[in-house]
Write a protein that holds these residues in place. Structure first.
Motif, PDB file in Angstrom:
ATOM      1  N   THR A   1       1.124  -1.149  -0.080  1.00  0.00           N
ATOM      2  CA  THR A   1       0.055   0.194   0.074  1.00  0.00           C
ATOM      3  C   THR A   1       0.849   1.238  -0.066  1.00  0.00           C
ATOM      4  N   ALA A   2       2.067   1.200   0.837  1.00  0.00           N
ATOM      5  CA  ALA A   2       2.767   2.316   0.819  1.00  0.00           C
ATOM      6  C   ALA A   2       3.416   2.752  -0.387  1.00  0.00           C
ATOM      7  N   THR A   3       3.770   1.547  -1.341  1.00  0.00           N
ATOM      8  CA  THR A   3       4.392   1.746  -2.522  1.00  0.00           C
ATOM      9  C   THR A   3       3.520   2.314  -3.559  1.00  0.00           C
ATOM     10  N   THR A   4       2.173   1.784  -3.446  1.00  0.00           N
ATOM     11  CA  THR A   4       1.147   2.366  -4.285  1.00  0.00           C
ATOM     12  C   THR A   4       0.792   3.688  -4.112  1.00  0.00           C
ATOM     13  N   LEU A   5       0.580   4.145  -2.906  1.00  0.00           N
ATOM     14  CA  LEU A   5       0.556   5.489  -2.401  1.00  0.00           C
ATOM     15  C   LEU A   5       1.619   6.487  -3.041  1.00  0.00           C
ATOM     16  N   LEU A   6       2.916   6.147  -2.632  1.00  0.00           N
ATOM     17  CA  LEU A   6       4.020   6.704  -3.115  1.00  0.00           C
ATOM     18  C   LEU A   6       4.251   6.945  -4.716  1.00  0.00           C
ATOM     19  N   ILE A   7       3.817   5.961  -5.396  1.00  0.00           N
ATOM     20  CA  ILE A   7       3.523   6.105  -7.084  1.00  0.00           C
ATOM     21  C   ILE A   7       2.336   7.050  -7.464  1.00  0.00           C
ATOM     22  N   ILE A   8       1.166   6.961  -6.584  1.00  0.00           N
ATOM     23  CA  ILE A   8       0.226   7.856  -6.934  1.00  0.00           C
ATOM     24  C   ILE A   8       0.548   9.335  -6.683  1.00  0.00           C
ATOM     25  N   PHE A   9       1.215   9.390  -5.498  1.00  0.00           N
ATOM     26  CA  PHE A   9       1.811  10.981  -5.216  1.00  0.00           C
ATOM     27  C   PHE A   9       2.740  11.350  -6.063  1.00  0.00           C
ATOM     28  N   LEU A  10       3.573  10.768  -6.608  1.00  0.00           N
ATOM     29  CA  LEU A  10       4.692  10.913  -7.510  1.00  0.00           C
ATOM     30  C   LEU A  10       3.903  11.364  -8.889  1.00  0.00           C
ATOM     31  N   LEU A  11       2.790  10.770  -9.376  1.00  0.00           N
ATOM     32  CA  LEU A  11       2.235  10.698 -10.522  1.00  0.00           C
ATOM     33  C   LEU A  11       1.488  12.121 -10.323  1.00  0.00           C
ATOM     34  N   VAL A  12       0.702  12.239  -9.460  1.00  0.00           N
ATOM     35  CA  VAL A  12      -0.188  13.579  -9.238  1.00  0.00           C
ATOM     36  C   VAL A  12       0.842  14.675  -9.386  1.00  0.00           C
ATOM     37  N   ASN A  13       1.891  14.823  -8.657  1.00  0.00           N
ATOM     38  CA  ASN A  13       2.837  15.822  -8.761  1.00  0.00           C
ATOM     39  C   ASN A  13       3.499  16.144 -10.138  1.00  0.00           C
ATOM     40  N   VAL A  14       3.795  14.950 -10.801  1.00  0.00           N
ATOM     41  CA  VAL A  14       4.279  15.320 -12.078  1.00  0.00           C
ATOM     42  C   VAL A  14       3.288  15.605 -13.182  1.00  0.00           C
ATOM     43  N   VAL A  15       1.997  15.092 -12.991  1.00  0.00           N
ATOM     44  CA  VAL A  15       0.970  15.690 -13.761  1.00  0.00           C
ATOM     45  C   VAL A  15       0.564  17.169 -13.606  1.00  0.00           C
ATOM     46  N   THR A  16       0.608  17.585 -12.109  1.00  0.00           N
ATOM     47  CA  THR A  16       0.454  19.187 -11.880  1.00  0.00           C
ATOM     48  C   THR A  16       1.689  19.854 -12.585  1.00  0.00           C
ATOM     49  N   PHE A  17       3.023  19.336 -12.396  1.00  0.00           N
ATOM     50  CA  PHE A  17       4.117  20.178 -12.911  1.00  0.00           C
ATOM     51  C   PHE A  17       3.840  20.318 -14.579  1.00  0.00           C
ATOM     52  N   CYS A  18       3.391  19.260 -15.034  1.00  0.00           N
ATOM     53  CA  CYS A  18       2.891  19.326 -16.744  1.00  0.00           C
ATOM     54  C   CYS A  18       2.108  20.112 -17.080  1.00  0.00           C
ATOM     55  N   VAL A  19       0.933  20.129 -16.055  1.00  0.00           N
ATOM     56  CA  VAL A  19      -0.119  21.218 -16.263  1.00  0.00           C
ATOM     57  C   VAL A  19       0.325  22.577 -16.197  1.00  0.00           C
ATOM     58  N   PHE A  20       1.207  23.001 -15.222  1.00  0.00           N
ATOM     59  CA  PHE A  20       1.672  24.361 -14.940  1.00  0.00           C
ATOM     60  C   PHE A  20       2.503  24.639 -16.245  1.00  0.00           C
ATOM     61  N   TRP A  21       3.329  23.636 -16.687  1.00  0.00           N
ATOM     62  CA  TRP A  21       4.183  24.071 -17.815  1.00  0.00           C
ATOM     63  C   TRP A  21       3.425  24.258 -19.169  1.00  0.00           C
ATOM     64  N   TRP A  22       2.141  23.498 -19.212  1.00  0.00           N
ATOM     65  CA  TRP A  22       1.303  23.609 -20.501  1.00  0.00           C
ATOM     66  C   TRP A  22       0.653  24.862 -20.438  1.00  0.00           C
ATOM     67  N   ASP A  23       0.429  25.515 -19.130  1.00  0.00           N
ATOM     68  CA  ASP A  23      -0.307  26.841 -19.032  1.00  0.00           C
ATOM     69  C   ASP A  23       0.921  27.968 -19.357  1.00  0.00           C
ATOM     70  N   LYS A  24       2.069  27.603 -18.912  1.00  0.00           N
ATOM     71  CA  LYS A  24       3.076  28.781 -19.034  1.00  0.00           C
ATOM     72  C   LYS A  24       3.352  28.810 -20.789  1.00  0.00           C
ATOM     73  N   GLU A  25       3.463  27.657 -21.324  1.00  0.00           N
ATOM     74  CA  GLU A  25       3.774  27.788 -22.801  1.00  0.00           C
ATOM     75  C   GLU A  25       2.292  28.180 -23.508  1.00  0.00           C
ATOM     76  N   ALA A  26       1.305  27.989 -23.039  1.00  0.00           N
ATOM     77  CA  ALA A  26      -0.076  28.641 -23.460  1.00  0.00           C
ATOM     78  C   ALA A  26      -0.107  30.183 -23.691  1.00  0.00           C
ATOM     79  N   ALA A  27       0.476  30.578 -22.458  1.00  0.00           N
ATOM     80  CA  ALA A  27       0.677  32.075 -22.141  1.00  0.00           C
ATOM     81  C   ALA A  27       1.648  32.668 -22.988  1.00  0.00           C
TER      82      ALA A  27
END
Length: 101
Positions: free
Chosen positions: A3-29
């Motif tokens: 469970t800890a490994t699964t939660l860590l992977i989900i945490f990392l994925l959410v943060n990578v996706v969030t970073f990418c959404v910020f990057w996408w918004d910066k490029e759109a700007a």
């Protein structure tokens, strides 16, 4: 997988996706295209992507001067910084109490 490994992977994925959404918004700007709303960016941070949002804000220099966005993102980061250790300390015993009924 534990469970800890699964939660860590989900945490990392959410943060990578969030970073990418910020990057996408910066490029759109830069390109003058459709933007991601500040509310949506904060939602990504709130659901667990606060570290990715903070990293994107610093590394990409995106939304660094926008108020109240900056303050709200910092509040989310502080909330997560308080909740994560609390969950790690009290989570297992709380989970056992809830399962016991």
């Amino acid at each position: 997988m534990s469970t800890a490994t699964t939660l860590l992977i989900i945490f990392l994925l959410v943060n990578v996706v969030t970073f990418c959404v910020f990057w996408w918004d910066k490029e759109a700007a830069r390109a003058g295209h459709w933007r991601v709303s500040e509310a949506r960016l904060l939602q990504f941070a709130f659901i667990g992507g606060s570290l990715g949002a903070f990293a994107a804000q610093r590394l990409l220099r995106h939304k660094t001067r926008k108020e109240p966005f900056r303050t709200q993102l910092m509040a989310i980061l502080i909330l997560h910084a308080a909740l994560i250790p609390t969950a790690l300390i009290f989570g297992p015993s709380l989970y056992q109490m809830l399962r016991a009924g």
